[in-house]
Every structure is written in C-alpha cells, then in structure tokens.
Design a protein around this motif. Structure first.
Motif, mmCIF file in Angstrom:
data_model
loop_
_atom_site.group_PDB
_atom_site.id
_atom_site.type_symbol
_atom_site.label_atom_id
_atom_site.label_comp_id
_atom_site.label_asym_id
_atom_site.label_seq_id
_atom_site.Cartn_x
_atom_site.Cartn_y
_atom_site.Cartn_z
ATOM 1 N N MET A 111 0.819 -1.206 0.000
ATOM 2 C CA MET A 111 0.000 0.000 0.000
ATOM 3 C C MET A 111 0.851 1.254 0.000
ATOM 4 O O MET A 111 0.509 2.246 -0.667
ATOM 5 C CB MET A 111 -0.954 -0.009 1.201
ATOM 6 N N ARG A 112 1.941 1.244 0.701
ATOM 7 C CA ARG A 112 2.823 2.406 0.703
ATOM 8 C C ARG A 112 3.303 2.732 -0.713
ATOM 9 O O ARG A 112 3.321 3.884 -1.131
ATOM 10 C CB ARG A 112 4.013 2.161 1.633
ATOM 11 N N ALA A 113 3.676 1.693 -1.468
ATOM 12 C CA ALA A 113 4.124 1.888 -2.842
ATOM 13 C C ALA A 113 2.995 2.371 -3.741
ATOM 14 O O ALA A 113 3.191 3.233 -4.608
ATOM 15 C CB ALA A 113 4.712 0.585 -3.387
ATOM 16 N N ALA A 114 1.785 1.841 -3.537
ATOM 17 C CA ALA A 114 0.652 2.247 -4.363
ATOM 18 C C ALA A 114 0.260 3.698 -4.104
ATOM 19 O O ALA A 114 -0.033 4.453 -5.039
ATOM 20 C CB ALA A 114 -0.536 1.324 -4.107
ATOM 21 N N VAL A 115 0.252 4.110 -2.834
ATOM 22 C CA VAL A 115 -0.058 5.498 -2.494
ATOM 23 C C VAL A 115 0.964 6.440 -3.122
ATOM 24 O O VAL A 115 0.620 7.489 -3.680
ATOM 25 C CB VAL A 115 -0.116 5.665 -0.961
ATOM 26 N N ALA A 116 2.235 6.070 -3.065
ATOM 27 C CA ALA A 116 3.276 6.898 -3.676
ATOM 28 C C ALA A 116 3.098 6.998 -5.182
ATOM 29 O O ALA A 116 3.229 8.076 -5.775
ATOM 30 C CB ALA A 116 4.651 6.326 -3.340
ATOM 31 N N CYS A 117 2.765 5.888 -5.820
ATOM 32 C CA CYS A 117 2.578 5.862 -7.270
ATOM 33 C C CYS A 117 1.452 6.798 -7.700
ATOM 34 O O CYS A 117 1.604 7.594 -8.629
ATOM 35 C CB CYS A 117 2.282 4.428 -7.711
ATOM 36 N N VAL A 118 0.325 6.724 -7.020
ATOM 37 C CA VAL A 118 -0.821 7.566 -7.368
ATOM 38 C C VAL A 118 -0.510 9.041 -7.127
ATOM 39 O O VAL A 118 -0.826 9.902 -7.959
ATOM 40 C CB VAL A 118 -2.069 7.120 -6.576
ATOM 41 N N GLY A 119 0.116 9.356 -6.003
ATOM 42 C CA GLY A 119 0.435 10.747 -5.712
ATOM 43 C C GLY A 119 1.408 11.345 -6.711
ATOM 44 O O GLY A 119 1.237 12.484 -7.164
ATOM 45 N N GLU A 120 2.442 10.586 -7.074
ATOM 46 C CA GLU A 120 3.423 11.093 -8.033
ATOM 47 C C GLU A 120 2.778 11.344 -9.388
ATOM 48 O O GLU A 120 3.046 12.358 -10.043
ATOM 49 C CB GLU A 120 4.579 10.099 -8.138
ATOM 50 N N MET A 121 1.927 10.412 -9.842
ATOM 51 C CA MET A 121 1.235 10.608 -11.109
ATOM 52 C C MET A 121 0.345 11.839 -11.061
ATOM 53 O O MET A 121 0.327 12.645 -12.002
ATOM 54 C CB MET A 121 0.401 9.361 -11.426
#
Length: 237
Positions: A111-121
């Motif tokens: 989840m930490r990686a997914a949250v980072a991915c969405v925020g960066e995009m």
C-alpha cells in the motif's frame, strides 16, 4: 487522471464488474479492515457490486478516481486507492486521498508503494493540482505512520469531523495530513523530507546494523517509517 498505472510488483486500474465477489470476500465484508472507514461491512456481494458500479460512474463524471490494486500475478484486487476532488466544478487543485488493503496483504509494503505511485502521477500530470490531503482518525496509528512515511505533514486536529460507525455512534476527531506542490523543498510528486526513513539517536547497540541499513521502528521508537500494517484511511472510500 490516468486510468492504468503500474509500479514495482503491482498494477492499478479502475473497478470492474467482475471485481465484486473477490472484493466482497477480501475486505468489503471484513469489519476489522473497515474499522476506520465511514461505512459498515457489506452483508452481501450485491452491495459491493453497487459500490463498484458507483465508483466507475464517478470516474466518468470525474467526481472521484478509484484504482483497484492488483499485485503481480494476482487476477483480483487486494485493495484500492482513491483520490476525491474537493470542489464541484472546474479542474481540481485539491484532492483527498483514501485507501484500503485486504488483511492477507498487509505488512508487505504494497500500500505504501501504491499510495506513492498515485500521488506522483497526480502531481506530475495535473499542473493545476496543488494539494493532496488525508483525514486519519486520531486512534488510527498505522495510517498515521504510513502518511508520515509517504511525506504527508500533520497539519492539525479536527474535532468531531467524521463518522466511523464501526467504532462509535458519534463523530470522531481526526488528524489532517497533507502534501502540496513543492512541499519540503522537493519537486512535485517526490516525497518530502518528512517521508525519508531516518534512524534517530538513542537506538540500541544491537539494532545499529539494521538502523544503518534502513529505518527499523522495532529498535527505534523515533523512526518515522511506517510498518505498512495499515487497514484503511478514513472517510473517502
């Protein structure tokens, strides 16, 4: 917003009708997973199917953006990430973050990686976006740790802000966390200084190697890195 995203070991996509049964089985009927959300567990898969259809309709209206989280080699979702515009018209400058992760997939950093991915995009592809924030129940320590690790700064406490019916019949106090364009002196889409793993002074000697290699909350209580055992974030999904 981009509908399809990918990161190390996972993909993110909008909800589909075929997701209803696995979502119901994995988290929509699990009261422990939904503890800090604003809705009660579903009693049957039809409720989940209706929820997913609504999420897909909101994609079309651009009133909410929900991505289902699928680990590599997994056919069905194990969680979701959501961004919710905080104004009713025009292109959003302010989004609210929410997420939920099935119990069997917690503790893996997913989840930490997914949250980072969405925020960066979102910051990279939406020039008018200036802020992403999140509301976290004051007793939801796992979500608070994850938000801090992801570069979200705690801005304050909001009294009697959200209903969490799986915890209480009265509104709950929440922490407000936020990231904004250029926060912590970093370029948009990059975690700020708050999210950097850091091992502070005072760690024990036997923990020195682990703390030098990575932040280890078990040996360093001041460590800000989240263990990613979070269940959900409040009020947006």
């Amino acid at each position: 917003m981009r509908r399809q995203l990918s990161g190390p070991g996972f993909t993110l996509r909008p909800p589909q009708a075929a997701d209803a049964e696995p979502v119901f089985a994995r988290w929509a009927a699990d009261g422990q997973v939904l503890r800090w959300l604003g809705w009660r567990p579903h009693g049957q898969a039809d409720q989940t199917r209706q929820q997913l259809a609504w999420d897909e309709a909101r994609w079309l209206k651009k009133s909410a953006f929900t991505w289902m989280l699928l680990p590599a080699a997994e056919r069905h979702p194990v969680g979701l990430v959501q961004l919710l515009p905080q104004q009713l018209d025009g292109r959003p400058h302010h989004l609210r973050l929410g997420f939920v992760l099935a119990r069997a997939w917690q503790g893996r950093g997913l989840m930490r990686a997914a949250v980072a991915c969405v925020g960066e995009m979102a910051f990279a592809e939406t020039p008018e976006l200036w802020r992403i924030d999140a509301l976290c129940d004051v007793d939801n320590q796992a979500s608070a740790r994850l938000l801090a690790a992801a570069g979200y700064a705690r801005e304050g406490r909001l009294a009697r802000m959200l209903m969490h019916p799986n915890v209480s019949d009265t509104p709950r106090d929440v922490w407000l966390y936020a990231r904004w364009r250029g926060s912590a002196g970093e370029p948009p889409g990059q975690p700020g200084a708050q999210g950097a793993p850091a091992c502070a002074a005072g760690r024990s000697a036997q923990c020195e190697p682990q703390c030098n290699a990575q932040c280890n909350p078990e040996c360093n209580p001041q460590c800000t890195r989240a263990p990613d055992r979070l269940l959900s974030l409040d009020g947006t999904v």
